[in-house]
Design a protein around this motif. Structure first.
Motif, short mmCIF file in Angstrom:
data_model
loop_
_atom_site.label_atom_id
_atom_site.label_comp_id
_atom_site.label_asym_id
_atom_site.label_seq_id
_atom_site.Cartn_x
_atom_site.Cartn_y
_atom_site.Cartn_z
N LEU A 1 0.68 -1.23 0.04
CA LEU A 1 -0.07 0.17 0.04
C LEU A 1 0.73 1.27 0.15
CD1 LEU A 1 -2.65 1.42 0.11
CD2 LEU A 1 -2.72 1.06 2.61
N ALA A 2 1.95 1.38 0.71
CA ALA A 2 2.85 2.39 0.67
C ALA A 2 3.56 2.67 -0.52
CB ALA A 2 3.81 2.26 1.80
N GLY A 3 3.79 1.60 -1.04
CA GLY A 3 4.46 1.77 -2.40
C GLY A 3 3.71 2.26 -3.57
N PHE A 4 2.25 1.91 -3.45
CA PHE A 4 1.33 2.10 -4.68
C PHE A 4 0.97 3.72 -4.17
CE2 PHE A 4 0.58 -2.11 -5.64
CZ PHE A 4 0.43 -1.95 -7.20
N MET A 5 0.94 4.17 -2.88
CA MET A 5 0.72 5.42 -2.48
C MET A 5 1.81 6.30 -3.26
SD MET A 5 -2.02 6.36 -0.67
CE MET A 5 -3.16 5.62 0.30
N ILE A 6 3.08 5.92 -2.98
CA ILE A 6 4.14 6.42 -3.42
C ILE A 6 3.99 6.80 -5.10
CG2 ILE A 6 6.64 6.76 -4.11
CD1 ILE A 6 6.10 7.34 -1.63
N THR A 7 3.71 5.72 -5.86
CA THR A 7 3.61 5.68 -7.13
C THR A 7 2.40 6.80 -7.70
OG1 THR A 7 2.21 3.86 -7.36
CG2 THR A 7 4.59 3.68 -7.71
N LYS A 8 1.45 6.85 -6.88
CA LYS A 8 0.39 7.78 -7.31
C LYS A 8 0.58 9.09 -6.83
CE LYS A 8 -4.56 8.41 -6.35
NZ LYS A 8 -5.75 8.13 -5.68
N PHE A 9 1.40 9.52 -5.71
CA PHE A 9 1.93 10.54 -5.68
C PHE A 9 2.85 11.25 -6.40
CE2 PHE A 9 4.81 13.61 -2.84
CZ PHE A 9 4.09 14.32 -2.51
N MET A 10 3.75 10.35 -6.99
CA MET A 10 4.82 10.70 -7.71
C MET A 10 4.26 10.84 -9.39
SD MET A 10 8.09 8.70 -6.17
CE MET A 10 9.11 9.29 -7.53
N HIS A 11 2.83 10.56 -9.49
CA HIS A 11 2.26 10.41 -10.76
C HIS A 11 2.77 9.70 -11.76
CE1 HIS A 11 -0.73 12.92 -13.06
NE2 HIS A 11 -1.28 13.20 -11.85
N THR A 12 3.19 8.28 -11.35
CA THR A 12 3.75 7.25 -12.18
C THR A 12 2.67 6.73 -12.88
OG1 THR A 12 5.28 6.76 -10.33
CG2 THR A 12 4.90 5.37 -12.33
N ASN A 13 2.83 6.61 -14.40
CA ASN A 13 1.84 5.99 -15.09
C ASN A 13 1.37 4.63 -14.60
OD1 ASN A 13 0.92 4.31 -17.52
ND2 ASN A 13 1.39 6.22 -18.42
N ALA A 14 0.14 4.56 -14.68
CA ALA A 14 -0.90 3.36 -14.24
C ALA A 14 -0.14 2.04 -14.68
CB ALA A 14 -2.16 3.37 -14.53
N SER A 15 0.32 1.99 -15.87
CA SER A 15 0.89 0.69 -16.55
C SER A 15 2.10 0.27 -15.69
CB SER A 15 1.24 0.95 -17.88
OG SER A 15 2.00 1.73 -18.27
N PHE A 16 2.89 1.25 -15.32
CA PHE A 16 4.14 1.04 -14.39
C PHE A 16 3.88 0.48 -12.85
CE2 PHE A 16 5.74 3.25 -18.05
CZ PHE A 16 6.52 2.60 -18.59
N ARG A 17 2.75 0.67 -12.29
CA ARG A 17 2.44 0.44 -11.02
C ARG A 17 2.16 -1.09 -10.76
NH1 ARG A 17 -2.39 4.99 -10.31
NH2 ARG A 17 -0.98 6.68 -11.13
N LEU A 18 3.45 -1.77 -11.15
CA LEU A 18 3.60 -3.08 -10.57
C LEU A 18 4.48 -3.20 -9.08
CD1 LEU A 18 5.11 -4.34 -13.97
CD2 LEU A 18 2.69 -4.44 -13.41
N ILE A 19 4.01 -4.30 -8.62
CA ILE A 19 4.51 -4.53 -6.97
C ILE A 19 6.11 -4.12 -7.15
CG2 ILE A 19 4.89 -6.19 -5.19
CD1 ILE A 19 2.45 -7.53 -5.96
N ASN A 20 6.88 -4.72 -7.89
CA ASN A 20 8.60 -4.41 -7.88
C ASN A 20 8.56 -3.10 -7.93
OD1 ASN A 20 7.45 -4.81 -10.61
ND2 ASN A 20 9.56 -5.64 -11.02
N ILE A 21 7.84 -2.34 -9.14
CA ILE A 21 8.22 -0.92 -9.31
C ILE A 21 7.91 -0.15 -8.07
CG2 ILE A 21 7.61 1.25 -10.61
CD1 ILE A 21 9.41 -1.03 -12.28
N ALA A 22 6.61 -0.60 -7.49
CA ALA A 22 6.23 0.25 -6.27
C ALA A 22 7.02 0.25 -4.99
CB ALA A 22 4.78 -0.22 -5.99
N GLU A 23 7.70 -1.04 -4.80
CA GLU A 23 8.56 -1.34 -3.82
C GLU A 23 9.84 -0.47 -4.11
OE1 GLU A 23 9.03 -5.26 -3.05
OE2 GLU A 23 6.99 -5.49 -2.06
N ALA A 24 10.55 -0.54 -5.33
CA ALA A 24 11.41 0.28 -5.42
C ALA A 24 11.33 1.73 -5.44
CB ALA A 24 12.06 -0.11 -7.02
N SER A 25 10.18 2.24 -5.77
CA SER A 25 9.63 3.45 -5.38
C SER A 25 9.67 3.91 -4.10
CB SER A 25 8.55 4.10 -6.31
OG SER A 25 8.44 3.65 -7.61
#
Length: 536
Positions: free
Chosen positions: A455-479
């Motif tokens: 959840l924290a990772g996905f919140m980060i990707t949303k906050f950083m305005h990451t493209n929805a297609s890149f919101r994979l778990i490994n990308i979210a954790e790295a972010s």
């Protein structure tokens, strides 16, 4: 007249005038009298005090006289005698009930200031024109009173520093009460103990019948709390001294058992809360403010107390009474007040009531940054996350985070178009700045501590305005890791400086405390991330 007398007289115009006044009447006995500096000072002081009693606003002569005794110069014993003589005369003058209260207040403030005591609301005139007496302790007069009296015939000591402070606070309070009830007099006896002070304050509350009166009562109570903090320090000093004096030479015997006792005492202190001595009075004024629909003022007063040494303004019983009152009026305000206080049971109760209320539907609550600030600062968010009964509350917290994130991004767009700037371009008094630099990183850290990494990772990707297609778990954790590391670096090298605007009121100190804890919170969150996570 000895050399020291001549030096003092030459140095200060006030002495010259006094000597000129007596020049035509100096006799052999007078010359003998002036051989003692203490008598010279008293001779000079007397007409100055008489002018004060007659309403004179000319204080420079008094200030010069007092300041001439500020440094430890010359014969220390002689200086001590002079200081005692002047101190005791001023003390006796301040007790004259026939004097105007403003004159007594001025002299009492002077006594406190030259003794180096912290005095609330001290006039700038005193601070600019008077020098405190270095190394002064009024108890020296008591310790040497018999010697001074027998040798020099000086006046006896008439009071203690604590009594001066009580009299000063009582006089100031009576002056303040004229705005509510002109004939109401507060005496030092009313402030002699916590019980008498609470009893007196309840009487003050009983005669307050207008909204501005409540502000006066708050000022009076703040005056009183300073007095009781001083009394607490004075009570602690003899205990410390006795403990030091009773330390025996065979201290090493039983040293291990002593360490165990000391550790237990520290543990007890850690578990217990320091409650403000006037908590009953604070409860009463809070009730009046709540009745006047001024709950935000209550929040502000509790927030301000964070920086004060007096302890928690309310005990748990007081807090429960207020919670019961406010819950019937406004569940949100009740929750905010309880989140400001260190009673987890009451926090849970108020949040439960709020959750039930929210299920029934509420008014516009989308922009309540105060609630978000308080639930993060209180430390209860982990409980909210992990207890299913708080699902509604946690959903609301996430909704607030998403809403403020959206507002922050909208605020950034014009700057990104014009300057390619980032969040550092925000005005420091803006709520978006508060969210981006303090609230959001704290929220993410709390999610990590509650083992909500995805959840924290996905919140980060949303906050950083990451493209929805890149919101994979490994990308979210790295972010997530990159974000926490970046925020930690910002805290280490560019700590947020809060401005002096009213943007953060009524929770300015809470926000400041949250900011100060953020570095440790980020570091703790980073340590909980999977060890094998690679930086990207």
């Amino acid at each position: 007249m000895n050399y020291y007398c001549i030096l003092i007289a030459a140095r200060f115009e006030v002495f010259v005038e006094a000597l000129q006044h007596h020049a035509n009447t100096v006799t052999a006995s007078a010359e003998t009298e002036f051989q003692h500096l203490s008598h010279l000072y008293l001779k000079v002081l007397e007409p100055i005090l008489q002018d004060l009693a007659n309403g004179s606003r000319e204080h420079q002569k008094l200030y010069q006289l007092i300041s001439s005794l500020s440094n430890l110069e010359g014969d220390f014993n002689e200086l001590k005698k002079v200081r005692c003589a002047v101190w005791e005369r001023l003390a006796r003058f301040s007790e004259d009930l026939l004097l105007a209260s403003n004159v007594r207040v001025h002299v009492l403030e002077l006594l406190q200031f030259i003794a180096g005591k912290s005095v609330k609301g001290l006039s700038s005139e005193l601070q600019l024109n008077v020098h405190p007496w270095v190394g002064w302790d009024e108890s020296l007069c008591a310790n040497n009173k018999s010697q001074i009296t027998s040798n020099d015939g000086l006046p006896e000591q008439i009071d203690t520093s604590s009594r001066f402070t009580s009299t000063l606070v009582a006089l100031r309070s009576s002056q303040l009460m004229t705005a509510i009830s002109p004939g109401f007099e507060i005496t030092p006896d009313d402030l002699s103990s916590v019980d008498t002070a609470v009893s007196c304050f309840l009487k003050l509350c009983a005669v307050a019948n207008a909204d501005p009166h409540l502000d006066v009562l708050v000022v009076i109570l703040e005056e009183w709390e300073g007095l009781f903090m001083i009394k607490k320090e004075e009570e602690a000093s003899p205990e410390l001294s006795n403990a030091e004096n009773s330390w025996s030479d065979d201290w090493d015997e039983g040293w291990e058992s002593f360490q165990e006792i000391e550790a237990l005492e520290r543990e007890k202190k850690g578990d217990s809360l320091l409650i403000h001595p006037l908590h009953e009075s604070w409860t009463e004024i809070f009730k009046l403010l709540i009745k006047a629909s001024r709950v935000k003022d209550v929040l502000k007063l509790i927030d301000q107390s964070i920086l004060k040494p007096g302890g928690v303004l309310l005990d748990e019983g007081d807090a429960r009474n207020l919670n019961d009152i406010i819950l019937g009026m406004d569940c949100f305000m009740a929750s905010k007040m309880m989140l400001l206080l260190p009673y987890e049971g009451l926090q849970v109760e108020s949040l439960t009531a709020l959750g039930n209320k929210m299920k029934q539907g509420t008014s516009d609550i989308a922009n309540d940054h105060e609630f978000l600030t308080l639930i993060l600062s209180s430390g209860i968010l982990s409980t909210v996350i992990n207890k299913s009964s708080f699902g509604t509350i946690f959903s609301y917290v996430c909704y607030l985070v998403g809403n403020f994130s959206h507002r922050f991004q909208e605020a950034q767009l014009p700057k990104l178009r014009k300057e390619g700037s980032n969040e550092h371009g925000n005005t420091k008094g803006d709520i978006s700045f508060l969210f981006a630099r303090i609230l959001f990183p704290t929220f993410i850290s709390e999610l990590v501590k509650a083992d909500q990494l995805i959840l924290a990772g996905f919140m980060i990707t949303k906050f950083m305005h990451t493209n929805a297609s890149f919101r994979l778990i490994n990308i979210a954790e790295a972010s997530l890791r990159r974000y926490l590391e970046g925020q930690f670096q910002v805290q280490e090298h560019n700590k947020v400086a809060l401005d002096e605007t009213s943007c953060y009121e009524p929770l300015k100190n809470t926000v400041s405390s949250l900011r100060d804890k953020l570095g440790n919170s980020l570091q703790s969150a980073l340590s909980l991330l999977p060890k094998n996570e690679s930086n990207r």
